[in-house]
Motif scaffolding. Structure first.
Motif, PDB file in Angstrom:
ATOM      1  N   ASP A   1       5.706  13.451 -25.156  1.00 37.39           N
ATOM      2  CA  ASP A   1       6.968  13.459 -24.424  1.00 37.39           C
ATOM      3  C   ASP A   1       6.823  12.535 -23.225  1.00 37.39           C
TER       4      ASP A   1
ATOM      5  N   LYS B   1      -2.438  14.043 -30.071  1.00 38.07           N
ATOM      6  CA  LYS B   1      -2.218  12.650 -29.662  1.00 38.07           C
ATOM      7  C   LYS B   1      -3.507  11.824 -29.715  1.00 38.07           C
TER       8      LYS B   1
ATOM      9  N   TRP C   1       1.627  15.591 -23.568  1.00 38.23           N
ATOM     10  CA  TRP C   1       1.122  15.089 -24.841  1.00 38.23           C
ATOM     11  C   TRP C   1       1.163  16.162 -25.922  1.00 38.23           C
ATOM     12  N   ASP C   2       1.423  15.733 -27.165  1.00 37.13           N
ATOM     13  CA  ASP C   2       1.219  16.602 -28.320  1.00 37.13           C
ATOM     14  C   ASP C   2      -0.276  16.888 -28.445  1.00 37.13           C
ATOM     15  N   ASP C   3      -0.598  18.009 -29.054  1.00 34.41           N
ATOM     16  CA  ASP C   3      -2.009  18.410 -29.141  1.00 34.41           C
ATOM     17  C   ASP C   3      -2.870  17.445 -29.956  1.00 34.41           C
TER      18      ASP C   3
ATOM     19  N   HIS D   1       3.942  10.966 -30.544  1.00 35.96           N
ATOM     20  CA  HIS D   1       2.923  11.981 -30.303  1.00 35.96           C
ATOM     21  C   HIS D   1       2.909  12.443 -28.847  1.00 35.96           C
TER      22      HIS D   1
ATOM     23  N   SER E   1      -1.868  19.477 -20.927  1.00 34.54           N
ATOM     24  CA  SER E   1      -1.641  18.948 -22.276  1.00 34.54           C
ATOM     25  C   SER E   1      -2.808  18.067 -22.729  1.00 34.54           C
TER      26      SER E   1
END
Length: 298
Positions: A202, A101, A97-99, A200, A24
Motif C-alpha cells: 500500500d 513483498k 507492505w504485504d507480508d 505487493h 509491516s
C-alpha cells in the motif's frame, strides 16, 4: 534457511505513520529482516520511535547531515555495502507492505549472479489506508523506455549485492532520485531487471508526501510538469557515462550516447524520436517525451 535481507529506510519527521510501516516490514514471511535507518534530522518523535524499535527488534538507526531523500539513500547504500547481506530493499517511512513483498522479489532475482533488480506495482491508498486505486505497471513497455524515463518507485524494489556494489563505486554529481539511478546502472552494465505489474504494498498518499502518486487532476498536472521540467534525463545520462562508460552494454550504451548528444546532433535526436527505438506504449507519455526531446528538455 531463510534469505537475509537488509531494508534501507530514510526517515524525516515520520512519527505519524512510522510504526505501521516498521511493523509491516517486520512481519515479512520467508525472510530474515534487518532494518537500517538513516534519520535526516527529525524534530518530531521519529527518533524516539526508532529507539523503541531498536530495543525490541532487529533495527539499527543513525543520523547524519541533512540530505534529501536520494542522497540519504545513497548514504544508506554505502553503509550497507560494509555488511554481508546478499539482498537489499528500499523502504519509505509511511507505507504498509504485504507480508510477501520481500520474498516475492527475492524469489525473482535469486538465480542471477549479475546485478539484479526487481520492482512491482502498488495499491494507492489515502492517509487512512482506504483504497484510491491500483497502480499496475505497464507490461507493454520495454526496458529501453524504462532506462530513459523510469517507472521504478524505490519502495517497491528488491536488489542484490552485485547491484549495490556497482552503485557505490561511483559518487554522481547528479542523480535526480536513487531509484532511477540504480535502475539505469543495472541496465547499463548488463544486469537483470524484473518488472512485476502486480502489487505487493500500500503506497500511502497524503499531504506530507515528498513524492507520491495520486489520481486527482492537480496531481496529474503536477506529474506532467515534473516530467517536462524537473526530470533531467540528460544530466543523469552524463553522470552514468562518467561512472560506467567502460562497462556499458547495448542497447543502453547507444541510448545513453544519443541522450548525451541529442542537442547538437540531429541524427541522435531523430533516433530518440523514432518509435522503433523508443515507444512508451502510452499516448500521454509518448507525447510528453516527444515534447521534451523536440524542445531540448530531455
Amino acid at each position: 534457511m531463510k534469505d537475509k535481507v537488509l531494508v534501507l529506510m530514510a526517515t524525516y519527521n515520520g512519527e505519524k505513520y512510522l510504526r505501521e510501516q516498521l511493523d509491516s516490514i517486520l512481519r515479512q514471511i520467508g525472510v530474515q529482516v534487518r532494518i537500517l535507518v538513516r534519520d535526516d534530522g527529525s524534530t518530531d518523535k521519529t527518533i524516539e520511535i526508532l529507539e523503541e524499535y531498536a530495543q525490541k527488534s532487529d533495527l539499527e538507526w543513525y543520523t547524519g547531515e541533512h540530505l534529501n531523500v536520494s542522497r540519504g539513500n545513497l548514504d544508506l547504500m554505502k553503509k550497507a555495502s560494509k555488511t554481508d547481506y546478499l539482498y537489499f530493499a528500499f523502504a519509505d517511512q509511511d507505507d504498509v507492505w504485504d507480508d510477501d513483498k520481500l520474498s516475492a522479489g527475492i524469489n525473482e532475482i535469486r538465480e542471477f549472479t549479475c546485478p539484479a533488480l526487481y520492482y512491482c506495482g502498488q495499491r494507492l491508498v489515502d492517509a487512512d489506508l482506504n483504497l484510491i486505486g491500483d497502480h499496475r505497471l505497464n507490461a507493454e513497455r520495454d526496458l529501453k523506455t524504462r532506462f530513459i524515463l523510469s517507472d521504478f518507485a524505490g519502495c517497491t524494489g528488491v536488489f542484490n549485492r552485485k547491484l549495490l556494489e556497482k552503485t557505490v563505486i561511483y559518487d554522481p554529481g547528479y542523480i535526480l532520485m536513487h531509484d532511477t539511478w540504480i535502475l539505469k546502472i543495472c541496465l547499463a552494465v548488463g544486469g537483470k531487471v524484473i518488472v512485476d505489474p502486480e502489487m505487493h504494498m500500500d503506497y500511502r498518499q497524503h499531504g506530507g508526501n515528498s513524492i507520491g502518486l495520486n489520481r486527482s487532476l492537480l496531481a496529474y498536472l503536477k506529474q506532467v510538469y515534473q516530467y517536462l521540467f524537473v526530470y533531467d534525463v540528460e544530466s543523469q545520462m552524463i553522470e552514468l557515462a562518467k561512472g560506467y562508460s567502460e562497462e556499458m552494454v547495448s542497447p543502453y550504451k547507444e541510448l545513453c550516447d544519443w541522450v548525451c548528444g541529442y542537442r547538437k546532433d540531429r541524427k541522435k535526436k531523430a533516433l530518440l524520436l523514432d518509435k522503433k527505438n523508443v515507444d512508451f506504449c502510452a499516448k500521454g507519455l509518448n507525447l510528453t517525451y516527444a515534447i521534451k526531446v523536440h524542445f531540448n528538455k530531455l
